[in-house]
Design an enzyme around this catalytic site. Structure first.
Site, PDB file in Angstrom:
ATOM      1  N   GLY A  25       0.814  -1.203   0.000  1.00  0.00           N
ATOM      2  CA  GLY A  25       0.000   0.000   0.000  1.00  0.00           C
ATOM      3  C   GLY A  25       0.843   1.247   0.000  1.00  0.00           C
ATOM      4  O   GLY A  25       2.037   1.224   0.330  1.00  0.00           O
ATOM      5  N   GLU A  97       6.695  -6.529  12.069  1.00  0.00           N
ATOM      6  CA  GLU A  97       6.019  -7.817  12.038  1.00  0.00           C
ATOM      7  C   GLU A  97       4.798  -7.731  11.119  1.00  0.00           C
ATOM      8  O   GLU A  97       4.099  -6.727  11.092  1.00  0.00           O
ATOM      9  CB  GLU A  97       5.578  -8.194  13.452  1.00  0.00           C
ATOM     10  CG  GLU A  97       4.823  -9.504  13.557  1.00  0.00           C
ATOM     11  CD  GLU A  97       4.393  -9.770  14.987  1.00  0.00           C
ATOM     12  OE1 GLU A  97       3.191 -10.004  15.208  1.00  0.00           O
ATOM     13  OE2 GLU A  97       5.263  -9.718  15.879  1.00  0.00           O
ATOM     14  N   VAL A  99       1.234  -8.182  10.445  1.00  0.00           N
ATOM     15  CA  VAL A  99       0.069  -8.320  11.314  1.00  0.00           C
ATOM     16  C   VAL A  99      -1.000  -9.167  10.637  1.00  0.00           C
ATOM     17  O   VAL A  99      -1.260  -9.042   9.442  1.00  0.00           O
ATOM     18  CB  VAL A  99      -0.508  -6.931  11.660  1.00  0.00           C
ATOM     19  CG1 VAL A  99      -1.778  -7.057  12.483  1.00  0.00           C
ATOM     20  CG2 VAL A  99       0.529  -6.122  12.416  1.00  0.00           C
ATOM     21  N   ASP A 142      -4.357   9.406  16.045  1.00  0.00           N
ATOM     22  CA  ASP A 142      -5.083   8.885  14.878  1.00  0.00           C
ATOM     23  C   ASP A 142      -5.793   7.579  15.229  1.00  0.00           C
ATOM     24  O   ASP A 142      -5.705   6.590  14.505  1.00  0.00           O
ATOM     25  CB  ASP A 142      -4.123   8.672  13.704  1.00  0.00           C
ATOM     26  CG  ASP A 142      -4.838   8.631  12.356  1.00  0.00           C
ATOM     27  OD1 ASP A 142      -6.026   9.020  12.294  1.00  0.00           O
ATOM     28  OD2 ASP A 142      -4.207   8.208  11.364  1.00  0.00           O
ATOM     29  N   PRO A 145     -11.079   2.991  13.607  1.00  0.00           N
ATOM     30  CA  PRO A 145     -11.287   1.547  13.435  1.00  0.00           C
ATOM     31  C   PRO A 145     -10.264   0.872  12.529  1.00  0.00           C
ATOM     32  O   PRO A 145      -9.926  -0.298  12.752  1.00  0.00           O
ATOM     33  CB  PRO A 145     -12.705   1.470  12.841  1.00  0.00           C
ATOM     34  CG  PRO A 145     -13.387   2.690  13.370  1.00  0.00           C
ATOM     35  CD  PRO A 145     -12.321   3.759  13.374  1.00  0.00           C
ATOM     36  N   ASP A 164      -0.031   1.969  13.719  1.00  0.00           N
ATOM     37  CA  ASP A 164       0.323   3.234  13.092  1.00  0.00           C
ATOM     38  C   ASP A 164       0.467   4.406  14.051  1.00  0.00           C
ATOM     39  O   ASP A 164      -0.458   5.200  14.241  1.00  0.00           O
ATOM     40  CB  ASP A 164      -0.673   3.585  11.986  1.00  0.00           C
ATOM     41  CG  ASP A 164      -0.056   4.530  10.964  1.00  0.00           C
ATOM     42  OD1 ASP A 164       0.966   5.156  11.291  1.00  0.00           O
ATOM     43  OD2 ASP A 164      -0.592   4.620   9.847  1.00  0.00           O
TER      44      ASP A 164
END
Length: 323
Positions: A25, A97, A99, A142, A145, A164
């Site tokens: 991404g 790692e 996730v 930040d 969900p 993040d």
């Protein structure tokens, strides 16, 4: 997705240890690749800056701060930064790692609203992560969900991670960095607190309390508390208006829950829960038997095979975004 972004890294071996794969991404400032650790074949992700930002000292510092948070806080709910390095152009990269699990945003898209007790169980887990970060001087800024990822741990229990920390505030940030942040909005507009929306860089734990309140509101009602025709209008509403009451949208919501969410989203900072620990203590009686609530959540995750199969998260939940 801009396929050409950092394309020169695909297939390269970084520092003799990591074989870089495809792009997972591209965020506002970062590019994230899937990668393999050569020594043992472990799946990892490599996060680095987009080429146009490699000479931006603030963004370089922020990427490195993500590694600093993982090392300093060392909480199981924070994704470990396995390694750090420097690319040939001099810009830093992080190895994290990989996730696995389902992010809360995807769960909400899949099942709609959640039972209050299930929402409370998630809140209690995230609150402990944020409390640990706050204790070390970091404010996430930040909470949303997309950054909450859940799955079943190896022992069968619920595992929740908060991703993040790329736009986090640090009480150890240099004074010149703080000065440059004045008037800038850090975080996703729909979830920021009024003080963030005002461009105040000196936020504290109560900013994340507000963000957690927005997450609860959305999970309980299926809506965001604030919308706007554009970002400026949205931020103006967050600054000037009180959040709507969740109970007016979800009519079966118990008044105690309605009050709890409203306090978390209070426009005035002093009217909110002062800390994440206070938030967690406040929600615990509403959740009741936490084990039952977490079992219900695991059942929802397993209804799509997430907890059983360990599905990998998509780019927005692989600690890849940056403001």
């Amino acid at each position: 997705m801009e396929a050409a972004e950092r394309s020169e890294l695909r297939g390269r071996i970084l520092d003799g240890r990591y074989l870089v794969g495809e792009v997972l991404g591209i965020g506002g400032t970062a590019v994230v690749f899937e990668a393999e650790r050569i020594d043992d074949g472990a799946d990892v992700v490599v996060k680095t800056l987009r080429p146009i930002f490699v000479d931006n000292p603030d963004l370089v510092r922020r990427l490195r701060r993500e590694g600093e948070v993982a090392r300093t806080v060392a909480h199981p709910g924070i994704v470990p930064v396995i390694d750090e390095g420097v690319l040939p152009d001099g810009s830093p990269y992080l190895v994290l790692e990989r996730v696995r699990g389902e992010c809360m945003a995807r769960l909400l898209r899949r099942v709609g609203t959640l039972a209050p007790e299930v929402v409370g169980a998630i809140v209690m887990r995230v609150a402990t992560i944020l409390h640990a970060a706050h204790a070390h001087g970091y404010v996430h800024r930040d909470v949303k969900p997309e950054h909450i990822v859940m799955d079943r741990d190896v022992d069968g229990s619920l595992r929740v991670r908060l991703l993040d920390f790329g736009v986090c505030a640090s009480d150890r940030a240099p004074a010149d960095e703080r000065q440059r942040e004045v008037g800038r909005v850090f975080g996703t507009p729909s979830y920021v607190s009024p003080e963030q929306a005002s461009g105040d860089p000196d936020v504290d734990a109560r900013a994340d309390v507000f963000g957690m309140g927005v997450v609860m509101f959305e999970a309980l009602t299926g809506r965001l508390p604030f919308t706007g025709s554009n970002v400026a209008n949205l931020l103006r509403r967050i600054i000037r208006e009180d959040a709507p009451r969740a109970g007016l949208i979800r009519h079966d919501l118990d008044f105690a829950w309605d009050e709890f969410v409203a306090r978390a989203m209070a426009r005035v900072q002093d009217d909110r829960f002062p800390t994440m620990r206070a938030l967690a203590r406040g929600v615990a009686p509403l959740v009741g038997d936490r084990r039952i609530a977490e079992s219900r959540l695991l059942a929802l995750l397993e209804s799509r095979g997430i907890a059983a199969d360990g599905e990998r998260t998509r780019p927005d939940t692989a600690a890849i975004r940056a403001a």
